[in-house]
Design an enzyme around this catalytic site. Structure first.
Site, PDB file in Angstrom:
ATOM      1  N   LYS A   1       0.819  -1.205   0.075  1.00 50.20           N
ATOM      2  CA  LYS A   1      -0.096   0.152  -0.085  1.00 50.20           C
ATOM      3  C   LYS A   1       0.863   1.159   0.064  1.00 50.20           C
ATOM      4  O   LYS A   1       1.920   1.145   0.370  1.00 50.20           O
ATOM      5  CB  LYS A   1      -0.861  -0.069   1.186  1.00 50.20           C
ATOM      6  CG  LYS A   1      -1.943   0.796   1.026  1.00 50.20           C
ATOM      7  CD  LYS A   1      -3.175  -0.127   0.579  1.00 50.20           C
ATOM      8  CE  LYS A   1      -4.348   0.723   0.085  1.00 50.20           C
ATOM      9  NZ  LYS A   1      -5.556  -0.172  -0.031  1.00 50.20           N
TER      10      LYS A   1
ATOM     11  N   ASP B   1      -7.070   4.646  -4.450  1.00 45.61           N
ATOM     12  CA  ASP B   1      -7.519   4.175  -2.804  1.00 45.61           C
ATOM     13  C   ASP B   1      -8.306   5.592  -2.825  1.00 45.61           C
ATOM     14  O   ASP B   1      -8.663   6.327  -3.763  1.00 45.61           O
ATOM     15  CB  ASP B   1      -6.856   3.786  -2.035  1.00 45.61           C
ATOM     16  CG  ASP B   1      -7.408   3.449  -0.578  1.00 45.61           C
ATOM     17  OD1 ASP B   1      -7.511   2.059  -0.394  1.00 45.61           O
ATOM     18  OD2 ASP B   1      -7.390   4.135   0.492  1.00 45.61           O
TER      19      ASP B   1
HETATM   20  N1  GLU Z   1      -7.393   0.235  -2.780  1.00 44.10           N
HETATM   21  C1  GLU Z   1      -8.018  -1.006  -3.074  1.00 44.10           C
HETATM   22  C2  GLU Z   1      -8.264  -1.868  -1.987  1.00 44.10           C
HETATM   23  O1  GLU Z   1      -8.101  -1.288  -0.596  1.00 44.10           O
HETATM   24  C3  GLU Z   1      -7.771  -1.809  -4.227  1.00 44.10           C
HETATM   25  C4  GLU Z   1      -6.305  -2.124  -4.332  1.00 44.10           C
HETATM   26  C5  GLU Z   1      -5.921  -2.602  -5.673  1.00 44.10           C
HETATM   27  O2  GLU Z   1      -6.723  -2.818  -6.553  1.00 44.10           O
HETATM   28  O3  GLU Z   1      -4.653  -2.617  -5.989  1.00 44.10           O
HETATM   29  O4  GLU Z   1      -8.154  -2.907  -1.768  1.00 44.10           O
END
Ligand code: GLU
Length: 465
Positions: A146, A186
């Site tokens: 992340k 996100d």
């Molecule tokens: N931010 C999204 C999550 O919390 C998607 C992450 C992504 O698609 O890599 O899962």
């Protein structure tokens, strides 16, 4: 929406249970707190997983002996960097960027980028930790990571957002790659930001590496259904939870908190499946619409014009905007927290239960506080924890990577059907794991154990890494 709760002290939030029967787990937790001081959200996310693991440790002493849990709690790599850019007034701005590459046992690091002023290392670490188990639950070849920055896109012009993204990527690009680390969106990062980020990556790397980011535009490597996927997936998961209890969505009264990407497509799928959403929110308050939220208007206000939610009520007769109001006070049978972490606390959960709420599915990451989770579980509410219920977004990102790798693009129906099947499979895995470990219906326990075991088994195969 309630004010997000930030708890104080040694990192044990109200409602958290002692790590029953396992001194080892208690010691691991305290080591995490000591090693990561002041990262309260990370402590909270770790503790929630550890609470589920005592039963696994009892069955699998080999894992404890090889310190798998300690290893999983420590990210593989953490990058923190300065992001300098110039605003429209010519003033120099300095932000902090992050990428936490948490675990690559199952595939390249995968997880979104969050741009929000509240972002700190602890936020990104909690999200990266959750992402590792979430991604494992999808059964797809993706590790967990992340990133983000404490940049606030609100009120910034397109040019400012572009300059910020270019500066951010100028540092981040060296850590990325379709086989290394694949970010996506996100909170605060959507198609516009992904466009600027991809453009800068392409420029620096001097190659068209589609699979390095997901959530791309449809004309340049994006996947149909990716935009809708987190919200649609959460509703598919909810539907499975209801079916497991012999219930259906038809005619149910729902509340969806938030009004960003996850919330909007949660509302859309709930309506398609015959439920009615009567309220949604943003950080300024909530709108109440007894006739059911009008989706085109919501999209116009939030996606096109990027306005506050009050604009929705101003444009639609018979609706009400409650400034600073708590959306959980609106009576409903189904609650879908889809805004941000710790937005639904113990008091909110009690209010929902006494108003007749029967099911909760988390579209956001860790939106319910530990006390809230306990209240729902004790009241017998079907509680779909985020790392299972909201895994549809990242799962569809993995489908986007598949399309990029084969230089193909799939149609909407096929892609949505793949998403629906993935959510069904996640539900079955989590449900069966909870039963196997003696806690039928406990989706928190089932998700934590199933996700953990997939990662742990891969790590075991790799030796001491
Ligand atoms: N931010 C999204 C999550 O919390 C998607 C992450 C992504 O698609 O890599 O899962």
């Amino acid at each position: 929406m309630s004010e997000p709760v930030v708890y104080e002290g040694a990192g044990v939030a109200p409602g958290m249970a002692p790590l029953a029967g396992s001194e080892d787990l208690e010691a691991i937790y305290h080591a995490v707190v000591r090693r990561n001081p002041a990262e309260l959200e990370f402590h909270q996310a770790t503790r929630e997983v550890l609470e589920s693991l005592s039963i696994v440790v009892a069955k699998r002493p080999d894992l404890a002996q090889r310190k798998i849990i300690e290893r999983i709690c420590e990210p593989e790599r953490q990058v923190i960097f300065r992001v300098v850019w110039q605003d429209d007034a010519g003033e120099v701005q300095v932000n902090r960027g992050f990428r936490v590459q948490f675990n690559s046992a199952l595939g390249p690091y995968k997880g979104g980028l969050r741009f929000h002023p509240s972002v700190s290392l602890g936020t990104i670490k909690f999200l990266g930790f959750e992402q590792t188990f979430k991604n494992a639950l999808t059964g797809m070849p993706i590790g967990g990571g992340k990133g983000g920055a404490d940049f606030d896109p609100k009120g910034r012009s397109d040019d400012e957002v572009m300059r910020f993204c270019q500066s951010f990527m100028t540092e981040l690009y060296r850590h990325l790659g379709e086989y290394r680390d694949v970010p996506a969106g996100d909170i605060g990062v959507g198609a516009r930001e992904i466009g600027y980020l991809f453009g800068q990556y392409k420029r620096i790397a001097n190659q068209y590496e589609s699979g390095v980011l997901t959530g791309k535009g449809l004309g340049w490597g994006g996947s149909l259904v990716r935009k809708e996927a987190t919200g649609y997936g959460a509703v598919f998961f909810l539907n499975e939870m209801l079916r497991a209890r012999g219930l259906s969505l038809e005619g149910r009264r729902c509340i969806v908190s938030g009004s960003g990407n996850v919330a909007v497509y949660t509302v859309e799928k709930l309506h398609q499946l015959g439920a009615k959403v009567v309220a949604c929110s943003d950080s300024s308050g909530y709108v109440y619409d007894e006739a059911g939220i009008e989706l085109d208007l919501l999209k116009q206000v939030k996606e096109v014009e990027r306005l506050r939610i009050s604009a929705y009520a101003e444009r639609r007769a018979g609706t009400r905007f409650v400034p600073g109001g708590n959306v959980w006070e609106v009576p409903c049978e189904i609650a879908m927290p889809s805004a941000t972490q710790n937005e639904l606390n113990g008091r909110d959960a009690r209010m929902l239960v006494s108003n007749g709420c029967i099911a909760v599915a988390e579209g956001a990451n860790m939106p319910t506080t530990p006390e809230g989770v306990r209240v729902f579980q004790e009241a017998g509410v079907a509680f779909g924890v985020g790392k299972a219920a909201n895994a549809g977004g990242v799962a569809t990102s993995a489908l986007e990577m598949q399309q990029n790798a084969s230089r193909d693009s799939w149609n909407f129906e096929y892609t949505e059907q793949r998403l629906a099947q993935i959510m069904k499979d996640i539900h079955r895995t989590v449900y069966e794991t909870a039963e196997e470990y003696g806690a039928p219906g406990n989706y928190v326990l089932g998700a934590n154990i199933a996700g953990f075991l997939r990662v742990a088994e891969a790590m075991e195969a790799f030796g001491l890494i």
